[in-house]
Design a protein around this motif. Structure first.
Motif, short mmCIF file in Angstrom:
data_model
loop_
_atom_site.label_atom_id
_atom_site.label_comp_id
_atom_site.label_asym_id
_atom_site.label_seq_id
_atom_site.Cartn_x
_atom_site.Cartn_y
_atom_site.Cartn_z
N ALA A 301 57.27 34.41 43.24
CA ALA A 301 56.09 35.21 43.55
C ALA A 301 56.35 36.69 43.38
O ALA A 301 55.49 37.44 42.90
CB ALA A 301 55.61 34.91 44.97
N HIS A 302 57.55 37.16 43.74
CA HIS A 302 57.88 38.57 43.58
C HIS A 302 57.96 38.96 42.10
O HIS A 302 57.47 40.02 41.70
CB HIS A 302 59.20 38.89 44.27
N VAL A 303 58.58 38.09 41.32
CA VAL A 303 58.66 38.34 39.87
C VAL A 303 57.25 38.41 39.28
O VAL A 303 56.94 39.30 38.47
CB VAL A 303 59.49 37.25 39.18
N LEU A 304 56.41 37.48 39.68
CA LEU A 304 55.04 37.45 39.17
C LEU A 304 54.27 38.69 39.60
O LEU A 304 53.50 39.27 38.80
CB LEU A 304 54.35 36.18 39.66
N TYR A 305 54.46 39.12 40.83
CA TYR A 305 53.75 40.31 41.32
C TYR A 305 54.10 41.54 40.47
O TYR A 305 53.20 42.29 40.06
CB TYR A 305 54.10 40.57 42.78
N HIS A 306 55.36 41.77 40.21
CA HIS A 306 55.76 42.94 39.43
C HIS A 306 55.24 42.85 38.00
O HIS A 306 54.84 43.88 37.41
CB HIS A 306 57.28 43.07 39.44
N ALA A 307 55.21 41.65 37.44
CA ALA A 307 54.68 41.50 36.08
C ALA A 307 53.19 41.83 36.04
O ALA A 307 52.72 42.53 35.13
CB ALA A 307 54.92 40.07 35.59
N LEU A 308 52.44 41.34 37.02
CA LEU A 308 51.00 41.61 37.06
C LEU A 308 50.71 43.06 37.39
O LEU A 308 49.80 43.67 36.81
CB LEU A 308 50.33 40.69 38.08
N PHE A 309 51.47 43.63 38.32
CA PHE A 309 51.24 45.02 38.70
C PHE A 309 51.42 45.96 37.51
O PHE A 309 50.66 46.93 37.35
CB PHE A 309 52.21 45.40 39.83
N ASN A 310 52.39 45.67 36.67
CA ASN A 310 52.62 46.52 35.49
C ASN A 310 51.46 46.44 34.51
O ASN A 310 51.20 47.40 33.77
CB ASN A 310 53.91 46.10 34.79
N HIS A 311 50.74 45.31 34.49
CA HIS A 311 49.59 45.19 33.60
C HIS A 311 48.45 46.13 34.01
O HIS A 311 47.58 46.43 33.17
CB HIS A 311 49.07 43.75 33.59
N LEU A 312 48.43 46.58 35.24
CA LEU A 312 47.35 47.47 35.68
C LEU A 312 47.39 48.82 34.97
O LEU A 312 46.42 49.56 35.00
CB LEU A 312 47.45 47.69 37.20
N TYR A 313 48.50 49.13 34.35
CA TYR A 313 48.62 50.39 33.61
C TYR A 313 48.09 50.27 32.19
O TYR A 313 48.07 51.26 31.45
CB TYR A 313 50.08 50.86 33.58
N THR A 314 47.67 49.07 31.78
CA THR A 314 47.12 48.87 30.44
C THR A 314 45.61 49.00 30.49
O THR A 314 44.93 48.19 31.12
CB THR A 314 47.50 47.47 29.91
N PRO A 315 45.05 50.01 29.83
CA PRO A 315 43.60 50.25 29.93
C PRO A 315 42.78 49.33 29.03
O PRO A 315 42.08 49.78 28.11
CB PRO A 315 43.47 51.72 29.51
N GLU A 316 42.85 48.04 29.26
CA GLU A 316 42.07 47.06 28.50
C GLU A 316 41.21 46.28 29.48
O GLU A 316 41.72 45.65 30.41
CB GLU A 316 43.00 46.11 27.74
N ALA A 317 39.91 46.32 29.26
CA ALA A 317 38.98 45.72 30.22
C ALA A 317 39.23 44.23 30.41
O ALA A 317 39.22 43.72 31.53
CB ALA A 317 37.53 45.97 29.76
N HIS A 318 39.43 43.48 29.30
CA HIS A 318 39.63 42.03 29.41
C HIS A 318 40.89 41.72 30.21
O HIS A 318 40.92 40.76 31.00
CB HIS A 318 39.71 41.40 28.03
N LEU A 319 41.93 42.50 29.99
CA LEU A 319 43.18 42.26 30.71
C LEU A 319 43.04 42.58 32.19
O LEU A 319 43.47 41.80 33.06
CB LEU A 319 44.31 43.09 30.08
N ILE A 320 42.43 43.71 32.52
CA ILE A 320 42.25 44.09 33.92
C ILE A 320 41.39 43.06 34.65
O ILE A 320 41.66 42.71 35.80
CB ILE A 320 41.63 45.49 34.03
N GLN A 321 40.37 42.54 33.97
CA GLN A 321 39.51 41.53 34.58
C GLN A 321 40.28 40.26 34.89
O GLN A 321 40.00 39.56 35.86
CB GLN A 321 38.32 41.21 33.66
N ALA A 322 41.27 39.93 34.09
CA ALA A 322 42.10 38.75 34.36
C ALA A 322 43.14 39.03 35.43
O ALA A 322 43.45 38.16 36.26
CB ALA A 322 42.79 38.30 33.07
N VAL A 323 43.69 40.25 35.45
CA VAL A 323 44.81 40.56 36.33
C VAL A 323 44.37 40.72 37.79
O VAL A 323 45.03 40.21 38.70
CB VAL A 323 45.53 41.83 35.84
N LEU A 324 43.28 41.43 38.04
CA LEU A 324 42.91 41.76 39.42
C LEU A 324 42.61 40.52 40.28
O LEU A 324 43.12 40.41 41.40
CB LEU A 324 41.72 42.72 39.43
#
Length: 513
Positions: A301-324
């Motif tokens: 879960a910690h590994v997954l959290y850091h991977a997802l958190f880093n995606h928040l810096y990518t300004p792509e609407a489709h990606l942010i909608q999946a990540v949040l």
């Protein structure tokens, strides 16, 4: 020996008085299937491969079940099973996508136009084979307590399933006919296996059942293709993997976590946005269908959290909608509910994520991203509850800024921003008095803008905006113990007056008047 000669020697030309193929000497089915494989793999054959496959369809339609599968009931049945597995593999490979030489190579349009026809033909051959297996399972007399025909079917179904998954998802290398053929083949496979649903075929009838289904065998087939060095060389592999994963839910998925978690993480870590989104969808499905204890084990879960958190810096609407949404569900695995965190409440990953999201929202000017952020803020506020007071200063600026900007006829961002404000008032109402002036001015400005705006916004959307804005004013009136009188001029209606005292039923529990 050419295939028509084989069919002639088998006397399958349609003559009604032809002897049974099971009585013909010197032509075991293994020999025939091997010959068909050679014809499909031989580039110099005089017959086209499509003709070979058409003749093979007629073979499975007309040949006697005793001749096709009787050896399964004898000691040499294991050898025949291997022949059938190899034969199925050659068929699937014939309609498979070519391997790319580099990770960035794209499938050419010529291949995209060729593959659907091949897939339709192969699906036709496999459909007839699967149906004959289902019929043979009833007809053949087998003295063994084990069911050899069903055993053969279980060996053939994993590659058949992979073939169907690659050609039924509306991808660039499919068309309507190939998708229908693949779906028909998959439905026949489920029926032949004696299952009612696709999940039952993959996982078995229950988690305690000895029959585990074919999921393990399918993942074993995909394993060599889902390595770091190979997963992008075949463009169908990631789609087959993700589609297979989505079919498996609780409680079966936990048993295969070590098989599906690393590939999902690998896909989400790619540089292409479409691969990131696909990987995040796979990870979200895992989070929703695997027990929290299993996710916390080995720090997954910690590994997954850091991977997802880093995606928040990518300004792509489709990606942010999946990540949040994925992050929100993952945080419930990593953290206690914010309302039960104890006293004093320490900052958690909820605060870390919301702080970053609000920072990005303040600076964001792209309308698609603003809509995505606004859509996902209300669930975070609901999850945080009273703890949202830590973020009120930044959240206030975001709400005021988003209510000022028109974002299209559907007004998605404004509607979700009003919902976020409503949730904030309900949870953090003791802190609203100091922010009353700013919020009331912003809401009145919104009501005026919506009532006088000439933009092509549907009337239903206008009314929804006005209703939500008025409701927020009513909540502010009650939680701040002040008189607020709202006057709004609608587009086609006379001036209306909404008094807070008339809407006491709208007030959440805990408010004072």
């Amino acid at each position: 020996m050419d295939l028509p000669e084989i069919l002639n020697r088998l006397q399958l030309s349609g003559e009604t008085d032809a002897p049974s193929p099971s009585l013909l000497p010197g032509l075991p089915v293994a020999k025939v299937l091997s010959q068909i494989q050679e014809l499909l793999q031989d580039e110099k054959t005089s017959k086209t491969k499509e003709d070979v496959l058409q003749d093979t369809m007629r073979l499975f339609e007309s040949a006697d079940s005793q001749w096709l599968f009787s050896n399964c009931c004898h000691s040499e049945g294991s050898d025949l099973g291997k022949v059938y597995v190899d034969f199925t593999g050659v068929l699937v490979q014939y309609a498979a996508l070519p391997h790319c030489e580099t990770e960035s190579e794209e499938l050419s349009e010529s291949w995209c136009s060729i593959i659907p026809g091949k897939a339709c033909t192969v699906a036709g051959v496999l459909l007839r084979l699967v149906r004959r297996l289902g019929a043979a399972n009833v007809v053949l007399p087998c003295s063994s307590t084990a069911d050899p025909v069903r055993s053969l079917l279980c060996k053939l179904l994993p590659p058949v399933f992979v073939f169907c998954a690659a050609h039924m998802q509306g991808l660039p290398w499919t068309n309507v006919q190939s998708e229908l053929a693949a779906r028909e083949l998959l439905a026949a496979s489920v029926q032949t296996a004696g299952c009612e649903t696709l999940t039952e075929l993959l996982c078995g009838k229950s988690s305690d059942d000895d029959d585990e289904g074919i999921l393990g065998a399918v993942l074993e087939l995909l394993k060599p293709e889902m390595k770091k060095e190979t997963w992008k060389l075949n463009q169908a592999t990631k789609h087959v993997f993700s589609w297979t994963l989505i079919q498996v839910s609780r409680p079966w998925l936990c048993a295969y976590l070590d098989w599906v978690f690393p590939p999902s993480l690998l896909i989400s870590d790619d540089y292409r946005t479409e691969n990131k989104v696909l990987g995040v969808h796979c990870l979200h499905h895992i989070v929703l269908n695997v027990p929290a204890a299993a996710l916390r084990q080995f720090n997954r879960a910690h590994v997954l959290y850091h991977a997802l958190f880093n995606h928040l810096y990518t300004p792509e609407a489709h990606l942010i909608q999946a990540v949040l949404p994925c992050l929100l569900d993952l945080l419930s695995v990593l953290e206690k509910p914010p309302q039960k965190a104890g006293d004093p409440r320490k900052a958690t990953r909820y605060d870390e994520v919301l702080r970053l999201v609000l920072t990005h929202m303040e600076m964001e000017h792209k309308i698609p991203l603003r809509r995505v952020y606004a859509r996902n803020i209300p669930p975070f506020i609901e999850r945080l509850g009273i703890v949202i007071v830590r973020h009120l200063k930044r959240l206030e600026r975001v709400i005021v800024g988003y209510l000022e900007v028109y974002d299209g006829p559907e007004e998605v961002a404004r509607l979700y921003t009003l919902q976020a404000l409503e949730n904030t008032i309900q949870h953090a109402w003791p802190r609203m008095a100091s922010r009353l002036d700013v919020l009331v001015k912003s809401l009145l400005r919104l009501i005026y803008d919506v009532s006088t705006d000439c933009s092509p916004t549907p009337q239903a959307v206008r009314e929804d905006l006005l209703q939500r804005a008025v409701h927020c004013l009513i909540l502010l009136h009650h939680c701040c113990d002040q008189e607020l009188r709202v006057s709004a001029t609608l587009h086609t209606t006379p001036r209306i007056h909404v008094h807070a005292a008339d809407h006491v039923s709208c007030v959440p529990a805990g408010f004072t008047h």
